[in-house]
Design an enzyme around this catalytic site. Structure first.
Site, PDB file in Angstrom:
ATOM      1  N   ASN A 139       0.848  -1.205   0.000  1.00  0.00           N
ATOM      2  CA  ASN A 139       0.000   0.000   0.000  1.00  0.00           C
ATOM      3  C   ASN A 139       0.881   1.251   0.000  1.00  0.00           C
ATOM      4  OD1 ASN A 139      -2.428  -1.560   0.322  1.00  0.00           O
ATOM      5  ND2 ASN A 139      -1.765  -1.912   2.435  1.00  0.00           N
ATOM      6  N   HIS A 170     -13.489  -2.694   6.791  1.00  0.00           N
ATOM      7  CA  HIS A 170     -12.295  -3.379   7.293  1.00  0.00           C
ATOM      8  C   HIS A 170     -12.526  -4.059   8.651  1.00  0.00           C
ATOM      9  CE1 HIS A 170      -8.045  -3.510   8.821  1.00  0.00           C
ATOM     10  NE2 HIS A 170      -7.860  -3.886   7.572  1.00  0.00           N
ATOM     11  N   GLU A 211     -15.820   2.989   4.053  1.00  0.00           N
ATOM     12  CA  GLU A 211     -14.451   3.338   3.628  1.00  0.00           C
ATOM     13  C   GLU A 211     -14.564   4.206   2.384  1.00  0.00           C
ATOM     14  OE1 GLU A 211     -11.972  -0.175   3.052  1.00  0.00           O
ATOM     15  OE2 GLU A 211     -12.775  -1.025   4.894  1.00  0.00           O
ATOM     16  N   SER A 268     -10.756  -1.405   0.568  1.00  0.00           N
ATOM     17  CA  SER A 268      -9.386  -1.917   0.544  1.00  0.00           C
ATOM     18  C   SER A 268      -9.191  -3.148  -0.332  1.00  0.00           C
ATOM     19  CB  SER A 268      -8.924  -2.241   1.969  1.00  0.00           C
ATOM     20  OG  SER A 268      -9.736  -3.247   2.526  1.00  0.00           O
ATOM     21  N   ASP A 317     -13.428   5.756   6.809  1.00  0.00           N
ATOM     22  CA  ASP A 317     -12.048   5.284   6.877  1.00  0.00           C
ATOM     23  C   ASP A 317     -11.386   5.629   5.531  1.00  0.00           C
ATOM     24  OD1 ASP A 317      -9.690   3.901   6.931  1.00  0.00           O
ATOM     25  OD2 ASP A 317     -10.562   1.991   7.554  1.00  0.00           O
ATOM     26  N   HIS A 348      -7.156   4.094   2.257  1.00  0.00           N
ATOM     27  CA  HIS A 348      -6.580   3.919   0.915  1.00  0.00           C
ATOM     28  C   HIS A 348      -6.783   5.138   0.018  1.00  0.00           C
ATOM     29  CE1 HIS A 348      -5.410  -0.206   1.716  1.00  0.00           C
ATOM     30  NE2 HIS A 348      -6.494  -0.234   2.476  1.00  0.00           N
ATOM     31  N   LYS A 358       0.263   3.627   4.951  1.00  0.00           N
ATOM     32  CA  LYS A 358       0.052   3.258   3.542  1.00  0.00           C
ATOM     33  C   LYS A 358       0.726   4.340   2.689  1.00  0.00           C
ATOM     34  CE  LYS A 358      -3.997   0.831   5.195  1.00  0.00           C
ATOM     35  NZ  LYS A 358      -3.351  -0.461   5.467  1.00  0.00           N
TER      36      LYS A 358
HETATM   37  C1  LIG Z   1      -9.377   0.080   5.129  1.00  0.00           C
HETATM   38  C2  LIG Z   1      -8.363  -0.121   6.202  1.00  0.00           C
HETATM   39  N1  LIG Z   1      -8.566   0.465   7.399  1.00  0.00           N
HETATM   40  C3  LIG Z   1      -7.691   0.311   8.403  1.00  0.00           C
HETATM   41  C4  LIG Z   1      -6.562  -0.446   8.271  1.00  0.00           C
HETATM   42  C5  LIG Z   1      -5.631  -0.609   9.404  1.00  0.00           C
HETATM   43  O1  LIG Z   1      -4.617   0.326   9.319  1.00  0.00           O
HETATM   44  P1  LIG Z   1      -3.151   0.004   9.880  1.00  0.00           P
HETATM   45  O2  LIG Z   1      -2.494  -0.874   8.868  1.00  0.00           O
HETATM   46  O3  LIG Z   1      -2.526   1.339  10.028  1.00  0.00           O
HETATM   47  O4  LIG Z   1      -3.336  -0.680  11.185  1.00  0.00           O
HETATM   48  C6  LIG Z   1      -6.311  -1.069   7.039  1.00  0.00           C
HETATM   49  C7  LIG Z   1      -5.083  -1.899   6.870  1.00  0.00           C
HETATM   50  O5  LIG Z   1      -5.056  -2.918   6.305  1.00  0.00           O
HETATM   51  C8  LIG Z   1      -7.231  -0.894   5.977  1.00  0.00           C
HETATM   52  O6  LIG Z   1      -7.038  -1.479   4.778  1.00  0.00           O
END
Ligand SMILES: Cc1ncc(COP(=O)(O)O)c(C=O)c1O
Length: 362
Positions: free
Chosen positions: A35, A122, A162, A166, A191, A194, A223
């Site tokens: 990412n 997520h 989101e 993701s 969220d 991405h 990311k």
């Molecule tokens: C959409 C989404 N939110 C949150 C996270 C978690 O973030 P972090 O990797 O900083 O713990 C991820 C990570 O895979 C994600 O893809």
């Protein structure tokens, strides 16, 4: 063998049988799976910032929870900069996005509230929701009618999405969702994991410029920003509530100060990264000419069956591409896939070579 060992052994054997066994493997091959969308994780300016900070005697650990001895000036500096950058009243820094999302969902909705969450959010948001006694309703992916139906029938709702999904790379209908949330007086949690660094003016995310006192966003820092961390951006009253109620904030050692120092620098670099973003979008266009129909750098190639996805990933890895298979429970049953991601450091030849390899395995 003890009873416990036997249970673990049979659980793992079952995962293997189902094609869902996970094992760690080193990063190898051309990066089509990270990412690190802008190439920031190896940015010389971030490395130099770390060296300079430690040479200036920055401590390694925070030494305690933010609420005790662990509140470092670097955390507060970052939070002020992040609030200004993302255009919000206040920001709160967590060690990673998972903790930030978990904190939001477990601490904010009250027990009598209703959480409406997109089916594809997520695991960190899902786990936070599970930890909250509030009633929750799973909404079919991006189904605006279902959101409106649930919002019109319930009071005190929280909508959780989101901005870029993701595993699918598609976008949430943020403008319409915001309209609905305003109409029904609901909170909207987005969220931006991405989208941060990539979409919106200067990479401020897809919520940038959306006006609403009920909007809460999470910008992850591991990311496109190339460091680690999670920034919750929200009105001050929400941040004060998190500081007082979020267990993952209260009962955990604060993030290393260097993390905050580096995220501060990454935000500065992000503001100046129009060229890298333009290059990334150029590669997205190139991929769309060959094999992608995604609006983002996340390109799912859905194969359905776990074994098929594993085999396809292995074939592509053998050809020198770092591409991973994503299987349930990360994605819904029957939608095992290759998750291909693009980043600004790739060459056109890499994308074309991947297109050819995909053609061969098709
Ligand atoms: C959409 C989404 N939110 C949150 C996270 C978690 O973030 P972090 O990797 O900083 O713990 C991820 C990570 O895979 C994600 O893809």
């Amino acid at each position: 063998m003890t009873q416990l060992t036997a249970t673990f052994t049979s659980t793992l054997a079952k995962l293997k049988e189902e094609g869902r066994f996970r094992a760690l493997s080193p990063a190898a091959g051309i990066d089509f799976s990270s990412n690190d969308y802008l190439g920031f994780k190896s940015h010389p300016a971030l490395r130099q910032t770390a060296i300079a900070a430690f040479e200036a005697d920055l401590e390694t650990g925070a030494g305690g929870s933010r609420l005790l001895r662990g509140n470092h000036p670097a955390h507060e500096k970052l939070e002020q900069e992040a609030a200004a950058f993302f255009g919000t009243e206040t920001a709160l820094f967590f060690a990673n996005g998972f903790l930030a999302n978990h904190a939001l969902m477990s601490a904010l909705p009250a027990p009598h509230d209703i959480i409406l969450f997109d089916a594809l959010i997520h695991a960190s948001l899902r786990d936070g929701i599970q930890a909250n006694p509030a009633k929750h309703i799973r909404i079919m992916h991006n189904d605006l009618n279902a959101y409106e139906d649930a919002l019109s029938k319930n009071k005190n709702c929280w909508v959780v999405v989101e901005s870029i999904y993701s595993m699918d790379g598609d976008l949430a209908p943020l403008h319409d969702l915001l309209k609905l949330c305003k109409k029904y007086n609901a909170y909207l949690i987005v969220d931006e994991a991405h989208a941060t660094g990539i979409f919106g003016d200067k990479g401020k995310g897809l919520t940038h410029g959306l006006q609403c006192e009920h909007l809460i966003t999470v910008h992850t820092c591991g990311k496109a920003l190339g460091v680690a961390g999670g920034l919750v951006c929200a009105p001050d009253i929400i941040i004060q509530t998190l500081i007082n109620k979020a267990r993952s904030f209260i009962y955990s050692t604060a993030p290393m100060p260097i993390q905050a120092v580096l995220v501060s620098k990454a935000l500065e670099l992000c503001a100046a990264a129009d060229q890298q973003r333009a290059r990334l979008f150029e590669l997205c266009d190139l991929a769309r000419q060959h094999f992608s129909s995604s609006p983002s750098p996340i390109i799912p190639v859905i194969l359905g069956d776990e074994q098929k996805a594993l085999q396809a990933a292995a074939t592509l890895q053998a050809k020198g591409f770092d591409i991973r298979a994503i299987r349930p429970p990360t994605v819904p049953q029957g939608s095992s896939r290759l998750r291909i991601t693009l980043n600004a450091t790739l060459r056109n030849e890499d994308v074309v070579a991947l297109a050819n390899a995909l053609q061969e395995i098709a």
